[in-house]
Design a protein around this motif. Structure first.
Motif, PDB file in Angstrom:
ATOM      1  N   ILE A 166       0.845  -1.193   0.000  1.00 60.77           N
ATOM      2  CA  ILE A 166       0.000   0.000   0.000  1.00 60.77           C
ATOM      3  C   ILE A 166       0.878   1.239   0.000  1.00 60.77           C
ATOM      4  N   HIS A 167       0.319   2.341  -0.507  1.00 57.79           N
ATOM      5  CA  HIS A 167       1.017   3.623  -0.524  1.00 57.79           C
ATOM      6  C   HIS A 167       0.390   4.575   0.481  1.00 57.79           C
ATOM      7  N   GLY A 168       1.196   5.481   0.996  1.00 55.70           N
ATOM      8  CA  GLY A 168       0.713   6.482   1.941  1.00 55.70           C
ATOM      9  C   GLY A 168       1.048   7.887   1.474  1.00 55.70           C
ATOM     10  N   THR A 169       0.191   8.827   1.836  1.00 59.66           N
ATOM     11  CA  THR A 169       0.409  10.244   1.556  1.00 59.66           C
ATOM     12  C   THR A 169       0.005  11.032   2.793  1.00 59.66           C
ATOM     13  N   CYS A 170       0.865  11.949   3.210  1.00 61.08           N
ATOM     14  CA  CYS A 170       0.606  12.704   4.427  1.00 61.08           C
ATOM     15  C   CYS A 170       0.836  14.193   4.179  1.00 61.08           C
ATOM     16  N   LEU A 171      -0.142  15.006   4.559  1.00 61.00           N
ATOM     17  CA  LEU A 171       0.022  16.460   4.512  1.00 61.00           C
ATOM     18  C   LEU A 171       0.607  16.908   5.842  1.00 61.00           C
ATOM     19  N   CYS A 172       1.619  17.752   5.772  1.00 58.07           N
ATOM     20  CA  CYS A 172       2.349  18.137   6.977  1.00 58.07           C
ATOM     21  C   CYS A 172       2.571  19.653   7.005  1.00 58.07           C
ATOM     22  N   ARG A 173       2.779  20.157   8.217  1.00 59.46           N
ATOM     23  CA  ARG A 173       3.219  21.543   8.395  1.00 59.46           C
ATOM     24  C   ARG A 173       4.436  21.516   9.301  1.00 59.46           C
ATOM     25  N   TYR A 210       4.065  14.576   1.863  1.00 64.72           N
ATOM     26  CA  TYR A 210       4.965  13.429   1.981  1.00 64.72           C
ATOM     27  C   TYR A 210       4.287  12.209   1.366  1.00 64.72           C
ATOM     28  N   THR A 211       4.990  11.490   0.511  1.00 61.74           N
ATOM     29  CA  THR A 211       4.422  10.307  -0.120  1.00 61.74           C
ATOM     30  C   THR A 211       5.424   9.164  -0.096  1.00 61.74           C
ATOM     31  N   THR A 212       4.900   7.948  -0.067  1.00 59.24           N
ATOM     32  CA  THR A 212       5.776   6.780  -0.154  1.00 59.24           C
ATOM     33  C   THR A 212       6.034   6.389  -1.601  1.00 59.24           C
ATOM     34  N   GLY A 213       5.303   6.996  -2.543  1.00 65.39           N
ATOM     35  CA  GLY A 213       5.389   6.605  -3.946  1.00 65.39           C
ATOM     36  C   GLY A 213       6.457   7.346  -4.722  1.00 65.39           C
ATOM     37  N   ARG A 214       6.653   6.923  -5.959  1.00 67.52           N
ATOM     38  CA  ARG A 214       7.621   7.558  -6.845  1.00 67.52           C
ATOM     39  C   ARG A 214       7.191   8.987  -7.178  1.00 67.52           C
ATOM     40  N   LEU A 215       8.165   9.839  -7.438  1.00 70.31           N
ATOM     41  CA  LEU A 215       7.895  11.225  -7.799  1.00 70.31           C
ATOM     42  C   LEU A 215       7.794  11.317  -9.324  1.00 70.31           C
ATOM     43  N   THR A 216       6.625  10.908  -9.834  1.00 66.90           N
ATOM     44  CA  THR A 216       6.365  10.917 -11.266  1.00 66.90           C
ATOM     45  C   THR A 216       5.780  12.259 -11.683  1.00 66.90           C
ATOM     46  N   SER A 217       5.600  12.422 -12.993  1.00 69.08           N
ATOM     47  CA  SER A 217       4.994  13.649 -13.504  1.00 69.08           C
ATOM     48  C   SER A 217       3.602  13.852 -12.915  1.00 69.08           C
ATOM     49  N   GLU A 218       2.834  12.771 -12.796  1.00 71.37           N
ATOM     50  CA  GLU A 218       1.481  12.870 -12.249  1.00 71.37           C
ATOM     51  C   GLU A 218       1.497  13.383 -10.818  1.00 71.37           C
TER      52      GLU A 218
END
Length: 275
Positions: A166-173, A210-218
């Motif tokens: 699974i992938h995760g995405t987190c918004l942070c300050r 913050y993301t666990t995934g690749r930094l693709t164009s999308e």
């Protein structure tokens, strides 16, 4: 590794939910029986008013935010559009997002293209629309905060720690996680976050994604259009992702492991204050 949910998290993963994983049995490398939990995949069909837009494979949590965020990130629901309702039918596995005025999205559907995202991420022929003239805020990024943030996210109870795949995405300050979403596709996790930000009126200017995934164009395009000036990943980059990030002035940091990382765009925001 001990886990603890940061007190700043407004939305956190729920690895204990029985709906998100399933118990299965198998055998290990010695032939011994083993039991483990694996993540679920469910179809979710998204409608915009009376028009069917897409069917996504998702773990099934936060379907309303996923649908809203998907439409926002594809430019089908814009900032000026009034969302009058979001209706989720669990039995039919559908979400209908309703706006006060019919939107002009048929042309976008005609130009649909498939991208490199896991679980078939989707963007459209005018995916670059909105990037011209885009100015992202000069929000500083302290390396000491980045190190603290990475540690906090990695220790947060999650489906990744429970079942993986699974992938995760987190918004942070700064060093604080604010909203953490997971899904089988990294784009789904980002769309959930975009939907939450739209629903709560969250200001993106001082945030880090913050993301666990690749930094693709999308991923770069979605982050930039969301107005978040900093994108961080423990994974790597694609060349087009880096090129677009440099064009729009987005800070991208990848290959983050412990206190190590590589910054390939927007290094002017970085304040090198780690001990």
């Amino acid at each position: 590794m001990s886990t603890q949910t940061p007190s700043t998290l407004r939305v956190a993963p729920d690895p204990s939910s029985p709906r998100l994983t399933r118990a299965v049995t198998g055998v290990d490398q010695t032939g011994a029986s083993i039991g483990l939990r694996v993540v679920e995949e469910r179809p979710l069909t998204i409608y915009l008013n009376s028009r069917e837009i897409v069917t996504a494979m998702t773990i099934g949590d936060h379907p309303e935010w996923l649908a809203l965020g998907f439409l926002v990130n594809q430019g089908m629901v814009r900032a000026a559009d009034e969302v009058t309702g979001i209706d989720y039918d669990e039995e039919l596995e559908t979400v209908v997002v309703r706006t006060a005025v019919e939107t002009d999205h048929e042309a976008k559907l005609a130009r649909a293209t498939r991208t490199s995202g896991c679980a078939v991420g989707t963007v459209f022929g005018d995916m670059m629309e909105g990037l011209e003239g885009l100015t992202l805020p000069p929000t500083p990024l302290h390396v000491r905060d980045l190190n603290a943030l990475s540690s906090a996210i990695n220790r947060t109870p999650s489906l990744y720690l429970e079942a993986g795949a699974i992938h995760g995405t987190c918004l942070c300050r700064g060093p604080d996680p604010l909203a953490y979403f997971e899904d089988v596709g990294r784009h789904n996790a980002v769309d959930k976050l975009a939907g939450w930000m739209r629903d709560t009126g969250t200001d993106p200017a001082d945030k880090t994604l913050y993301t666990t995934g690749r930094l693709t164009s999308e991923m770069v395009i979605k982050c930039a259009l969301m107005g978040v000036p900093i994108l961080v990943s423990r994974s790597g980059f694609t060349a087009w992702g880096v090129e677009i990030a440099r064009q729009v002035g987005l800070t991208v940091i990848g290959r983050m492991k412990g206190s190590r990382f590589v910054c390939l765009s927007g290094e002017g925001r970085v304040i090198w204050d780690a001990e």
